[in-house]
Design a protein around this motif. Sequence first.
Motif, PDB file in Angstrom:
ATOM      1  N   ASN A   1       0.817  -1.227   0.000  1.00 11.39           N
ATOM      2  CA  ASN A   1       0.000   0.000   0.000  1.00 11.39           C
ATOM      3  C   ASN A   1       0.846   1.271   0.000  1.00 11.39           C
ATOM      4  O   ASN A   1       0.530   2.249   0.678  1.00 11.39           O
ATOM      5  CB  ASN A   1      -0.969  -0.003   1.184  1.00 11.39           C
ATOM      6  N   LYS A   2       1.907   1.235  -0.807  1.00 10.39           N
ATOM      7  CA  LYS A   2       2.782   2.400  -0.932  1.00 10.39           C
ATOM      8  C   LYS A   2       2.519   3.124  -2.243  1.00 10.39           C
ATOM      9  O   LYS A   2       1.991   2.555  -3.199  1.00 10.39           O
ATOM     10  CB  LYS A   2       4.253   1.990  -0.887  1.00 10.39           C
ATOM     11  N   ARG A   3       2.924   4.382  -2.289  1.00  8.88           N
ATOM     12  CA  ARG A   3       2.990   5.137  -3.524  1.00  8.88           C
ATOM     13  C   ARG A   3       4.464   5.301  -3.898  1.00  8.88           C
ATOM     14  O   ARG A   3       5.332   5.039  -3.073  1.00  8.88           O
ATOM     15  CB  ARG A   3       2.299   6.493  -3.337  1.00  8.88           C
ATOM     16  N   PHE A   4       4.724   5.741  -5.115  1.00  8.94           N
ATOM     17  CA  PHE A   4       6.121   5.696  -5.563  1.00  8.94           C
ATOM     18  C   PHE A   4       6.388   6.666  -6.689  1.00  8.94           C
ATOM     19  O   PHE A   4       5.478   7.137  -7.386  1.00  8.94           O
ATOM     20  CB  PHE A   4       6.472   4.277  -6.024  1.00  8.94           C
ATOM     21  N   LEU A   5       7.684   6.936  -6.896  1.00  9.77           N
ATOM     22  CA  LEU A   5       8.213   7.578  -8.089  1.00  9.77           C
ATOM     23  C   LEU A   5       9.325   6.690  -8.628  1.00  9.77           C
ATOM     24  O   LEU A   5      10.186   6.243  -7.872  1.00  9.77           O
ATOM     25  CB  LEU A   5       8.768   8.967  -7.769  1.00  9.77           C
ATOM     26  N   ALA A   6       9.287   6.438  -9.925  1.00  9.34           N
ATOM     27  CA  ALA A   6      10.318   5.636 -10.578  1.00  9.34           C
ATOM     28  C   ALA A   6      11.233   6.542 -11.388  1.00  9.34           C
ATOM     29  O   ALA A   6      10.786   7.537 -11.971  1.00  9.34           O
ATOM     30  CB  ALA A   6       9.681   4.592 -11.493  1.00  9.34           C
ATOM     31  N   VAL A   7      12.508   6.195 -11.421  1.00  8.22           N
ATOM     32  CA  VAL A   7      13.482   6.908 -12.237  1.00  8.22           C
ATOM     33  C   VAL A   7      14.014   5.934 -13.274  1.00  8.22           C
ATOM     34  O   VAL A   7      14.742   4.990 -12.944  1.00  8.22           O
ATOM     35  CB  VAL A   7      14.631   7.477 -11.375  1.00  8.22           C
ATOM     36  N   GLY A   8      13.582   6.130 -14.557  1.00  5.68           N
ATOM     37  CA  GLY A   8      14.071   5.272 -15.609  1.00  5.68           C
ATOM     38  C   GLY A   8      15.450   5.712 -16.062  1.00  5.68           C
ATOM     39  O   GLY A   8      16.003   6.683 -15.543  1.00  5.68           O
ATOM     40  N   GLY A   9      15.979   4.968 -17.010  1.00  6.63           N
ATOM     41  CA  GLY A   9      15.251   4.082 -17.904  1.00  6.63           C
ATOM     42  C   GLY A   9      14.595   4.852 -19.042  1.00  6.63           C
ATOM     43  O   GLY A   9      14.328   6.036 -19.001  1.00  6.63           O
ATOM     44  N   ASP A  10      14.375   4.083 -20.127  1.00  7.92           N
ATOM     45  CA  ASP A  10      13.678   4.651 -21.263  1.00  7.92           C
ATOM     46  C   ASP A  10      12.167   4.536 -21.048  1.00  7.92           C
ATOM     47  O   ASP A  10      11.698   3.887 -20.115  1.00  7.92           O
ATOM     48  CB  ASP A  10      14.143   3.992 -22.566  1.00  7.92           C
ATOM     49  N   HIS A  11      11.404   5.174 -21.944  1.00  4.76           N
ATOM     50  CA  HIS A  11       9.964   5.291 -21.706  1.00  4.76           C
ATOM     51  C   HIS A  11       9.217   3.977 -21.871  1.00  4.76           C
ATOM     52  O   HIS A  11       8.064   3.868 -21.440  1.00  4.76           O
ATOM     53  CB  HIS A  11       9.363   6.370 -22.610  1.00  4.76           C
ATOM     54  N   SER A  12       9.838   2.987 -22.460  1.00  6.62           N
ATOM     55  CA  SER A  12       9.165   1.690 -22.558  1.00  6.62           C
ATOM     56  C   SER A  12       8.938   1.078 -21.181  1.00  6.62           C
ATOM     57  O   SER A  12       8.048   0.238 -21.007  1.00  6.62           O
ATOM     58  CB  SER A  12       9.981   0.731 -23.437  1.00  6.62           C
ATOM     59  N   THR A  13       9.699   1.509 -20.177  1.00  6.92           N
ATOM     60  CA  THR A  13       9.565   0.933 -18.840  1.00  6.92           C
ATOM     61  C   THR A  13       8.286   1.365 -18.140  1.00  6.92           C
ATOM     62  O   THR A  13       7.883   0.750 -17.145  1.00  6.92           O
ATOM     63  CB  THR A  13      10.765   1.321 -17.955  1.00  6.92           C
ATOM     64  N   THR A  14       7.616   2.396 -18.636  1.00  5.20           N
ATOM     65  CA  THR A  14       6.379   2.851 -18.001  1.00  5.20           C
ATOM     66  C   THR A  14       5.260   1.829 -18.178  1.00  5.20           C
ATOM     67  O   THR A  14       4.384   1.710 -17.312  1.00  5.20           O
ATOM     68  CB  THR A  14       5.959   4.215 -18.578  1.00  5.20           C
ATOM     69  N   LEU A  15       5.265   1.095 -19.282  1.00  9.70           N
ATOM     70  CA  LEU A  15       4.164   0.162 -19.569  1.00  9.70           C
ATOM     71  C   LEU A  15       3.990  -0.898 -18.485  1.00  9.70           C
ATOM     72  O   LEU A  15       2.868  -1.074 -17.968  1.00  9.70           O
ATOM     73  CB  LEU A  15       4.365  -0.470 -20.945  1.00  9.70           C
ATOM     74  N   PRO A  16       5.021  -1.647 -18.085  1.00  6.63           N
ATOM     75  CA  PRO A  16       4.806  -2.638 -17.022  1.00  6.63           C
ATOM     76  C   PRO A  16       4.458  -2.011 -15.676  1.00  6.63           C
ATOM     77  O   PRO A  16       3.767  -2.643 -14.860  1.00  6.63           O
ATOM     78  CB  PRO A  16       6.134  -3.400 -16.961  1.00  6.63           C
TER      79      PRO A  16
END
Length: 311
Positions: free
Chosen positions: A113-128
Motif C-alpha cells: 500500500n505504498k505510492r512511488f516515483l520511478a526513475v528510468g530508464g527509457d519510456h518503454s519501462t512505463t508500460l509494465p
Amino acid sequence: MEYKPLSGREFPRFSAIKTFFRLPYVSLEADYEVGIFGIPYDGGVSYRPGARFAPTKLREVSALGRGFHMTRAENFFENLKVADIGDCPTVPIDQGQTYERIEKFVTEILNHNKRFLAVGGDHSTTLPVLRALRKKYGKPLAFIHFDAHLDTYPAAWGCEYHHGAFARHAVEEGLVDPKKMVQIGIRGPLAGGDDLNFVRANGIRVITVDDVRNQPLNEFLRTLPVFDDTPTYISYDIDNLDPSCAPGTGTPVPGGLTTYEVQRIFRALKIPNLVGGDVVEISPPFDHGDITALAGMDALFEMLHLFPKNK
C-alpha cells in the motif's frame, strides 16, 4: 524510522553514500509512504542509449535537492515519509524478462500500500508499471504524460514494444483512460500526418508547445484539466524540455518547454489522488554539466509535492 535527509550542513552535499535526496535507503516493506526507485534499462530506445545510467546519476545530483517548496510553502520531508527503495531488477539484453521484473517489483510495492516515483530508464519501462497499477486499482488510470513525442506510434522493425509505443499499448490494454489523459509538450516533426490518428480516434487531449506559448502563461495554466478521484499517474519524459534545458536525452527535439514553464505547470495541476509517477529518458552520457539530470531532479521535487498528505 525518521525519514529525513542527511544534513548538508553536517555532511557536505558532495559527500556520503548517494541516495535519492540523501534520504534513508530502506526495504520495500518499511513504513515509508512514498518510495523512489530506479529502473536502469534502456533496451527500448530507437536512437541514443544511456538512460540505464540515469538512476545512479539522479541519486548523485539529488544531493543538491532540498525539501521546502517556496511557492507552496510546504516541505515534502515534513509532510511525507519518503525513502530510497533501491533499483528494480532488470535484464539489459531481454525486454520481456525486464517487463516481468518491473511489474513484479511494482506489484510488491503496491501490495504494501505504498505510492512511488520511478526513475528510468527509457519510456518503454512505463508500460509494465502501469500494468501493475491497473491490477491494483481495478480500473484504468487517469494519465498525465509530459513528452515531446506522442508515443502512440506503431511497431518499429517488427517490434511492438519500444519507447515510442508505450502510450498506445497503455490505451489498447485499458491501463489508462484516454478521456482522462493529457499529453503536454508535444511538438513536431512527425513521420506523417497519420501519426495523429490514434490520439484523435481515442479523444486524447494533446497540448503542444504552441498551445502553451500562444497566450500568457497564466492564461494557459487556467486551461489545464482538473482531475477527479481516479487514481492518477504522471509520466515525465525529460525530452518535453527543449534541448537547451535537457541535452542529455535519447531523442532530443528542438522547440520544447523550459524548466520554468514545467515548474509552473506542475504547480497548477489539481490531482487529488496521485498514486505514482516516473521520470524517464535522461541519458547521462549525452548530458552537459548535469543540467538534464538536475531538471529531472526538479521534476521529482515537484511531483513529491503533488502527493496527498497522510493518505
